[in-house]
Design a protein around this motif. Structure first.
Motif: not given
Length: 696
Positions: A610-622
Motif C-alpha cells: 500500500a505504501g509503495s503504491t501510493i508514494s510511487g504513483f505520486v513520485l512517478a507522476v511528478m
C-alpha cells in the motif's frame, strides 16, 4: 461454453495486424546512402545492446528459476510457477525486441517519407509504433492462452467451480517473469538513453554550441540508439507487464467474487474487444500537409478516442451477455477505467506540451538562468500530481461501489481490477502513439545528420515535437495504469493468502505495528529506487562527457567536418554502464518484499504494498511530468521564443532538460514497474510468508 477461446483469437488478430503493418513499413524506401549508413549504425548499436542485456538478464533468470524450483519442491509455490516465470520473461523481452527492430527499421524510412509529405512521414512512424503496440497485446494474450489450456488439462478432473479457482489462483502468480524482465529493460534502457543524451547535450550543445543531432558530436549515435532501447524496448516490456498483471489479477478476483468461469473470461473478452477497436481506430490516424501541432495531435487523438468509444459501447453488450444481471454493475467499472486513462493522458499533455500555458510559463523562467527553470519545473511536476491522483481515486470509488462492493467486498475488488483492464484494453493503439515518438525522434536526427533539405527537417521537427508530447502522454498513461494494476494486485495478494490459508485473519489496521512499519518501508522504497537510478544515470553520463570532451580535443578536424568522431566507443560505454548499473535497483526490488515478509509477516507485506503504491504513483507522476515540461520548454525556446537557439534562455533550458532527462525517461517510468513487481513477488512468495516470519 468456454469463452476463454477469445484469448487465442485476440492474439491471432493482434499479431496478424502487427505483421501486416510491419510489411507496410518495410516496403517504404530507406533513403539516400548517407541515411542508410546512419540508420545502420543505430540498428547495430541497439541490437548489440539488447544482445548483451539479454545475456546478463539470463543469468539472473536462471538463478531465480532454481530458487522457485526449490520452493515448488517443498510446496511453497505452485509447481508451474518456475516455468511460467521463464515464459513471462521471454514474451516480455520478445515484445520489446520486436518493437525495437521495427523502430530502427522505420526511422530512416520516416525521414525519407517526410521528403514527400508530412502525412507520409506520420503514417510510417505511426505504423511502426502500432507494430509495437499490437505485438505487445498479441504476445500477452498468446502467453495467457498457452498456460490456460495447459492448466485446464491438468485440472480437468475437477468440477467447473473448483477448476476455475485452481486455474485463476495459479495464473495470478505467473506475472513475475514479465515484471522482472520489464524492470531490467526499463532501468537498463533508461540509463543507456539518458547517459548518452545528457553527455551529448552537456558537451555538444552547452560547451561546443553545436545543434542537437549534429554528426560532429561523438555521442549522437548513442543518443539515437538510446531512444530505441529505452523508449521502445523498455516501454514495450513495461506495458506488456501491466497488460498481463491487470488481466491475471482480474481473472483471479472474478472467481473470488463468485462470477465463475464467465467472470474469469470477461477480462480476456474485454482485451479482445480492445484489440479489434484499436485496429479500427488506427485506420483513422492521418493528417493534411502543413498541419499544425494541434492538427497532428488531433490526428493521433482521433484514433485513440474512437477505440475507447468502441470499447465503451462493446463492453456494455459483453457484460450483459457473459454475466448474470446482478453483476452488471461491473460495466461502470470498465467505463471508469477507460475514462480515467483518457483523462490522465489529456492532463499529462496539458502539463507537458508547449501548446499549453504551464510549459510556456516554465520557458519564461529561463530568463533568470538554470536555477529558476529547475525550480519552476519541480514546482510544475509537484502540482501536476493532483489531477491524476484525484482521477484514480474517483475511478477506484466508482469501480468499487458501482460493482456492488458495499454488499460484496470481493465483487468491489473485481470491479477495481476490471477498471485497470478497461484502461489497458486499447493498449494496441495507445502504445502505438507512444512508440511513435522515438521513431519520429530518430527520423529528425537522421534528417539533421544526413543534411536533408530544410523542408524535410521542418516536417521531421514537427513529427519529433509531436513525439515528445505523445511520449509524455504515454508515460502518464503507463503510470496511471500501473497504479490501478497495483491496487488490483494487492487485492489479488490478499485473495492468494486466503486461498492458501482460509483461517488466516488479516489485521490491516494502521495501529497494527507490522502494518504501520510496512507502510513506512513501502513509502520509502520508490524514493530509494529513484535515487539509485538517478545516481546511475549521473555516473554513466560522466563517462560519456569525459569521452566526448576527449574526442573533441584529440581527434583533429571534428568541428570542421574533416575528422570523423568515434561513435562506437560512446555506444560501448553506454552499454557497459547501463548493464552494470541496472543490477542493484532490480535486486533491491526483488528482495524487499521477501525480507519484509519474513520479518513482518503477511500484514507487513500488505502495508508495504500500500505504501509503495501510493508514494510511487505520486513520485512517478511528478518526475515524468517535470521532465516532460523541461524538455518541451527547451523545444519551445528553440522554436523562436525567449531568444531562440543559442540564447542565454536556451542554455538555461538545456540545463533544465538535462536534469529532467533521467526524471522522465529513467526513474519516473521505472517506478511504475517497481510498484507492480513488489506486488507480484509478494503473491508468488505468499506461502513462504505464511510459514516463515519473525512476527507471528
Amino acid at each position: 461454453m468456454d469463452l476463454m477461446f477469445l484469448a487465442p483469437v485476440g492474439a491471432v488478430v493482434a499479431l496478424a495486424y502487427a505483421a501486416l503493418l510491419a510489411g507496410r513499413v518495410m516496403k517504404a524506401e530507406e533513403g539516400t546512402p548517407r541515411m542508410k549508413e546512419i540508420a545502420g549504425h543505430i540498428r547495430a548499436g541497439a541490437g548489440a545492446y539488447l544482445k548483451r542485456q539479454y545475456k546478463t538478464v539470463a543469468v539472473f533468470f536462471v538463478g531465480v528459476f532454481v530458487l522457485l524450483e526449490l520452493l515448488a519442491f517443498v510446496g511453497y509455490v505452485n509447481f508451474y510457477v518456475p516455468m511460467a516465470f521463464i515464459t513471462g520473461g521471454i514474451f516480455s523481452a520478445l515484445s520489446g525486441y520486436v518493437g525495437m527492430k521495427i523502430a530502427t527499421a522505420a526511422n530512416s524510412r520516416t525521414a525519407n517519407s517526410a521528403r514527400h509529405s508530412l502525412n507520409s512521414g506520420l503514417k510510417v512512424a505511426f505504423s511502426a509504433g502500432a507494430v509495437m503496440g499490437f505485438t505487445v497485446v498479441g504476445l500477452g494474450m498468446l502467453d495467457m492462452s498457452i498456460w490456460y489450456y495447459i492448466l485446464k488439462f491438468v485440472f480437468s478432473g475437477l468440477e467447473p467451480a473448483a477448476q476455475a479457482r485452481e486455474i485463476s489462483s495459479s495464473m495470478v502468480t505467473f506475472g513475475m517473469g514479465a515484471s522482472a524482465m520489464a524492470l531490467f529493460a526499463r532501468v537498463g534502457g533508461g540509463i543507456f538513453t539518458k547517459a548518452a543524451d545528457v553527455g551529448a547535450d552537456l558537451v555538444g550543445k552547452v560547451e561546443a554550441g553545436i545543434p542537437e543531432d549534429d554528426p560532429r558530436n561523438p555521442a549522437v549515435i548513442a543518443d539515437n540508439v538510446g531512444d530505441n532501447v529505452g523508449d521502445v524496448a523498455g516501454m514495450g516490456a513495461d506495458l506488456y507487464e501491466s497488460y498481463a498483471g491487470a488481466r491475471l489479477s482480474a481473472c483471479a478476483l472474478a472467481v473470488a467474487a463468485g462470477c465463475g468461469a464467465n467472470g474469469m473470461a470477461l477480462p480476456v473478452a474485454l482485451c479482445t474487444l480492445g484489440i479489434l477497436a484499436s485496429v479500427i481506430g488506427s485506420l483513422f490516424v492521418k493528417t493534411d500537409e502543413n498541419a499544425s501541432q494541434r492538427n497532428l495531435l488531433s490526428a493521433l487523438r482521433k484514433g485513440t478516442y474512437i477505440s475507447a468509444i468502441l470499447v465503451a459501447v462493446g463492453s456494455f453488450f459483453l457484460v450483459r451477455w457473459m454475466l448474470e444481471p446482478k453483476f452488471f454493475g461491473v460495466y461502470w467499472a470498465i467505463l471508469s477505467g477507460l475514462l480515467a486513462g483518457v483523462l490522465i493522458g489529456y492532463f499529462t499533455e496539458y502539463y507537458t506540451s508547449d501548446s499549453y500555458k504551464p510549459t510556456q510559463k516554465l520557458s519564461t523562467t529561463s530568463r533568470t538562468g538554470p536555477a529558476t527553470i529547475i525550480i519552476g519545473g519541480l514546482s510544475l511536476g509537484m502540482l501536476s500530481t493532483a489531477v491524476p491522483v484525484i482521477i484514480v481515486c474517483i475511478s477506484v470509488l466508482v469501480s468499487f461501489y458501482m460493482s456492488g462492493g458495499s454488499a460484496d467486498f470481493n465483487l468491489g475488488l473485481f470491479g477495481i481490477a476490471l477498471s485497470a483492464v478497461g484502461m489497458l484494453s486499447t493498449l494496441g493503439i495507445t502504445l502505438a502513439t507512444d512508440a511513435y515518438g522515438p521513431v519520429a525522434d530518430n527520423a529528425g536526427g537522421i534528417a539533421e545528420m544526413a543534411g536533408l533539405e530544410e523542408v524535410v527537417r521542418e516536417r521531421t521537427d514537427a513529427l519529433d515535437s509531436l513525439g515528445n508530447t505523445t511520449a509524455a502522454t504515454g508515460k502518464g498513461f503507463a503510470i496511471g495504469s500501473a497504479a490501478l494494476t497495483a491496487l488490483a494486485l494487492i487485492a489479488a495478494f490478499i485473495d492468494q493468502v486466503n486461498q492458501l490459508d482460509p483461517q488466516f485473519q488479516f489485521n490491516l489496521a494502521i495501529t497494527n505495528p507490522p502494518t504501520l512499519v510496512g507502510l513506512f518501508i513501502g513509502a520509502m522504497l520508490p524514493f530509494v529506487f529513484g535515487a539509485m537510478t538517478m545516481d546511475s544515470v549521473g555516473r554513466a553520463a560522466q563517462s560519456i562527457v569525459i569521452e566526448v570532451r576527449r574526442q573533441f580535443k584529440e581527434i583533429k578536424g571534428i568541428m570542421t567536418g574533416e575528422g570523423k568522431p568515434d561513435y562506437e566507443t560512446c555506444v560501448d560505454l553506454c552499454t557497459r554502464s547501463a548493464l552494470k548499473e541496472m543490477v542493484a535497483p532490480a535486486v533491491m526490488t526483488l528482495l524487499a518484499p521477501i525480507l519484509v515478509g519474513i520479518i513482518l509477516g503477511v500484514d507487513g507485506v500488505a502495508g508495504m504494498l500500500a505504501g509503495s503504491t501510493i508514494s510511487g504513483f505520486v513520485l512517478a507522476v511528478m518526475m515524468s511530468n517535470a521532465g516532460g515540461a523541461w524538455d518541451n520548454a527547451k523545444k519551445y525556446i528553440e522554436a523562436g521564443h525567449e531568444g531562440g537557439k543559442g540564447s542565454e534562455c536556451h542554455k538555461a533550458a538545456v540545463v533544465g532538460d538535462t536534469v529532467g532527462d533521467p526524471f522522465k525517461d529513467t526513474s519516473g517510468p521505472a517506478i511504475n514497474i517497481l510498484i507492480k513487481l513488489l506486488s507480484v513477488v509478494a503473491i508468488v512468495f505468499a506461502g513462504v510468508f505464511l510459514n516463515f516470519n519473525l512476527i507471528k
